[in-house]
Write a protein that holds these residues in place. Structure first.
Motif, PDB file in Angstrom:
ATOM      1  N   TRP A 290      -5.670  -5.352  -1.321  1.00  0.00           N
ATOM      2  CA  TRP A 290      -4.503  -5.487  -2.190  1.00  0.00           C
ATOM      3  C   TRP A 290      -3.748  -6.783  -1.922  1.00  0.00           C
ATOM      4  CZ3 TRP A 290      -3.243  -1.824  -5.952  1.00  0.00           C
ATOM      5  CH2 TRP A 290      -4.069  -0.685  -5.960  1.00  0.00           C
TER       6      TRP A 290
ATOM      7  N   ARG B 268       0.823  -1.210   0.000  1.00  0.00           N
ATOM      8  CA  ARG B 268       0.000   0.000   0.000  1.00  0.00           C
ATOM      9  C   ARG B 268       0.857   1.260   0.000  1.00  0.00           C
ATOM     10  NH1 ARG B 268      -3.785  -1.253   5.150  1.00  0.00           N
ATOM     11  NH2 ARG B 268      -5.127  -2.920   4.337  1.00  0.00           N
ATOM     12  N   ASP B 269       1.922   1.240   0.790  1.00  0.00           N
ATOM     13  CA  ASP B 269       2.792   2.418   0.867  1.00  0.00           C
ATOM     14  C   ASP B 269       3.481   2.697  -0.453  1.00  0.00           C
ATOM     15  OD1 ASP B 269       2.127   2.813   3.526  1.00  0.00           O
ATOM     16  OD2 ASP B 269       3.833   1.659   4.286  1.00  0.00           O
TER      17      ASP B 269
ATOM     18  N   VAL C  71      -5.486   2.863   5.078  1.00  0.00           N
ATOM     19  CA  VAL C  71      -4.346   3.120   5.952  1.00  0.00           C
ATOM     20  C   VAL C  71      -4.504   2.261   7.198  1.00  0.00           C
ATOM     21  CG1 VAL C  71      -3.158   4.840   7.356  1.00  0.00           C
ATOM     22  CG2 VAL C  71      -4.059   5.463   5.096  1.00  0.00           C
TER      23      VAL C  71
ATOM     24  N   ALA D 290      -8.052   6.643  -2.986  1.00  0.00           N
ATOM     25  CA  ALA D 290      -7.532   6.297  -1.670  1.00  0.00           C
ATOM     26  C   ALA D 290      -7.216   4.801  -1.565  1.00  0.00           C
ATOM     27  CB  ALA D 290      -8.523   6.695  -0.592  1.00  0.00           C
ATOM     28  N   VAL D 291      -6.240   4.512  -0.741  1.00  0.00           N
ATOM     29  CA  VAL D 291      -5.866   3.149  -0.362  1.00  0.00           C
ATOM     30  C   VAL D 291      -5.973   3.093   1.163  1.00  0.00           C
ATOM     31  CG1 VAL D 291      -3.967   1.483  -0.298  1.00  0.00           C
ATOM     32  CG2 VAL D 291      -4.346   2.865  -2.344  1.00  0.00           C
TER      33      VAL D 291
ATOM     34  N   ASP E 139      -7.641  -1.192   9.951  1.00  0.00           N
ATOM     35  CA  ASP E 139      -7.533  -0.145   8.946  1.00  0.00           C
ATOM     36  C   ASP E 139      -8.597   0.924   9.136  1.00  0.00           C
ATOM     37  OD1 ASP E 139      -5.548  -1.690   7.791  1.00  0.00           O
ATOM     38  OD2 ASP E 139      -6.868  -2.568   6.277  1.00  0.00           O
TER      39      ASP E 139
ATOM     40  N   ARG F 245       0.421   3.939  -3.043  1.00  0.00           N
ATOM     41  CA  ARG F 245      -0.364   5.125  -2.680  1.00  0.00           C
ATOM     42  C   ARG F 245       0.080   6.400  -3.409  1.00  0.00           C
ATOM     43  NH1 ARG F 245      -0.049   4.335   2.316  1.00  0.00           N
ATOM     44  NH2 ARG F 245      -2.062   3.326   2.650  1.00  0.00           N
TER      45      ARG F 245
ATOM     46  N   GLY G 276     -11.928   4.967  -3.568  1.00  0.00           N
ATOM     47  CA  GLY G 276     -10.808   4.153  -3.110  1.00  0.00           C
ATOM     48  C   GLY G 276     -10.894   2.736  -3.635  1.00  0.00           C
TER      49      GLY G 276
ATOM     50  N   HIS H 256      -3.735  -5.229  -9.606  1.00  0.00           N
ATOM     51  CA  HIS H 256      -4.497  -5.430  -8.368  1.00  0.00           C
ATOM     52  C   HIS H 256      -5.044  -6.843  -8.301  1.00  0.00           C
ATOM     53  CE1 HIS H 256      -8.037  -5.360  -5.733  1.00  0.00           C
ATOM     54  NE2 HIS H 256      -7.470  -4.342  -5.098  1.00  0.00           N
TER      55      HIS H 256
END
Length: 341
Positions: free
Chosen positions: A226, A79-80, A92, A89-90, A108, A83, A222, A204
C-alpha cells in the motif's frame, strides 16, 4: 545523499533475531548460531534485496532511501484505516523501526496464497475484487489525507492515446501487436472518457498480479503493498485489475462495486494504452521489465468486453459523502448502450 547499505542475509538475520521471540536455534547456541537458524531469502530476483522472506510466516521490507521510508511508515497507518472497509486481508506488521540510520523497515505477517499470475481468479474472486473497490470508496479521503497520502490529478487519456498510437506502430514493426487496434479509441471517445470532477477516492494505485494474493480456489485473499496509495482517479485501480486479471473480470468487479460505464471504460483504456507503451519501451530497450509479464498484461488488457462503445452517457451523480463529512465525492454512475455497467 548517503548511499544505503546493501542488505545481506546476515543483515536480515541480525535484525530479525532481535524482533522474534521464536527464533529457531541451531545448537547449544551462541547468538550467531541462533541468528543463523533463520531461513531467510530474498523475495524475487531484483529489487536490490529490499524484501525478504523470513521463515514461512513473515516478510521483511527494508526501505532503500528516505523517501521510501516515508512511504513505508505511512503505509503502516494507512493499513489500519483501510482494513475495516475491506473484505480481503491487509498485511499486519509485527515490528517496525529503522534498519539503518533513517531507513525504515517493517516485519509483516505473510498472507498465505499465490499470486494472480499463479491462480486464476474465480467468480467468487471477482466478488472479492468488487468488495475491494467498494471498500476503497468508503475510506474517508480526508482521514487518508491527514496521513500524508498525496492527491494525484487524473491522467489525460487523450495524451495517453497519442503515446499509445506511436508505441503501437513500433510494436507493429516488431511483430508484437497490431497497431490498427488502437484505432478503437478515437479522440472523441477519449474526450468522453475524461475523468469527472468530484470522483476522487482512495486508490491503491499498484494493483498488479504480484500484489493480489489469490488462493488455489480462485478467491482473492489479500492485497499487498500500500506504499503507492493516492487520493485520485478510481479508474486507475480498474486499470490495474484489467492488467492483472483481464478486462472482463475487472469490469465485472467494478460494476459490482457500483461503478458506471464511464469509469469502467476509462479504466479499460488506461490499461490498454499503458500496456502498449510499456511493452514498446521494453522492446526498444528503454526498460528491463520481464517480457513475459508485459505480454501477459497486454493480452489481459486487450481482452474484449461487451461494454466497448462510448455513446449516450447518462449522468446519475450520487452523494457518497461520509457521515462525518470526509470528502467522499459524488461518483459518476453513467451507463452505456450495452448496459454492462
Amino acid at each position: 545523499m548517503t548511499q544505503a547499505p546493501t542488505p545481506t542475509a546476515d543483515t536480515v538475520r541480525r535484525l530479525v533475531r532481535t524482533l522474534l521471540d521464536d527464533a529457531p536455534a541451531t545448537g547449544a547456541g551462541s547468538p550467531s548460531d541462533t541468528a543463523a537458524g533463520f531461513d531467510v531469502r530474498p523475495v524475487g530476483e531484483g529489487g536490490g534485496h529490499r524484501a525478504w522472506w523470513v521463515g514461512t510466516r513473515h516478510v521483511l521490507h527494508l526501505a532503500p532511501d528516505r523517501e521510501a521510508s516515508l512511504r513505508r511508515r505511512r503505509e503502516l497507518r494507512l493499513r489500519d484505516i483501510v482494513r475495516p472497509h475491506l473484505p480481503v486481508a491487509v498485511p499486519v506488521s509485527v515490528a517496525h523501526g529503522d534498519w539503518a540510520p533513517g531507513l525504515a523497515y517493517t516485519l509483516d505477517t505473510r498472507l498465505t496464497g499465490g499470486t494472480a499470475a499463479e491462480h486464476d481468479v474465480s467468480a467468487l474472486g471477482e466478488d472479492d475484487l468488487a468488495g475491494l473497490l467498494a471498500g476503497l470508496r468508503r475510506v474517508p479521503v480526508r482521514q487518508a489525507g491527514t496521513l500524508g497520502v498525496p492527491r494525484t490529478p487524473p491522467r489525460s487519456l487523450e495524451a495517453l492515446r497519442r503515446m499509445a498510437v506511436h508505441a503501437a506502430e513500433r510494436l507493429g514493426a516488431a511483430d508484437e501487436f497490431d497497431p490498427a487496434r488502437t484505432a478503437q479509441l478515437t479522440p472523441p471517445a477519449a474526450a468522453q472518457l475524461a475523468a469527472q470532477p468530484g470522483t476522487a477516492v482512495l486508490v491503491h494505485h499498484r494493483l498488479s498480479g504480484d500484489h493480489l494474493v489469490v488462493g488455489a480456489d480462485g478467491r482473492v485473499r489479500g492485497v499487498l503493498d500500500w506504499t503507492g496509495a493516492v487520493i485520485g482517479d478510481p479508474a486507475e485501480d480498474i486499470a490495474g485489475l484489467a492488467r492483472a486479471v483481464g478486462s472482463p473480470a475487472a469490469v465485472r468487479a467494478a460494476t459490482l462495486a457500483g461503478y458506471g460505464a464511464r469509469p469502467c471504460l476509462r479504466g479499460l483504456w488506461l490499461a490498454r494504452c499503458d500496456t502498449v507503451i510499456r511493452l514498446a519501451d521494453r522492446v526498444d530497450g528503454r526498460s528491463d521489465a520481464p517480457l513475459p509479464a508485459l505480454r501477459t498484461e497486454l493480452r489481459h488488457a486487450w481482452e474484449a468486453i461487451l461494454l466497448e462503445r462510448v455513446t449516450e452517457f447518462r449522468e446519475d451523480h450520487r452523494d457518497d459523502k461520509d457521515e462525518d463529512d470526509t470528502e467522499h465525492d459524488s461518483e459518476d454512475d453513467a451507463t452505456g448502450e450495452d448496459g454492462e455497467a
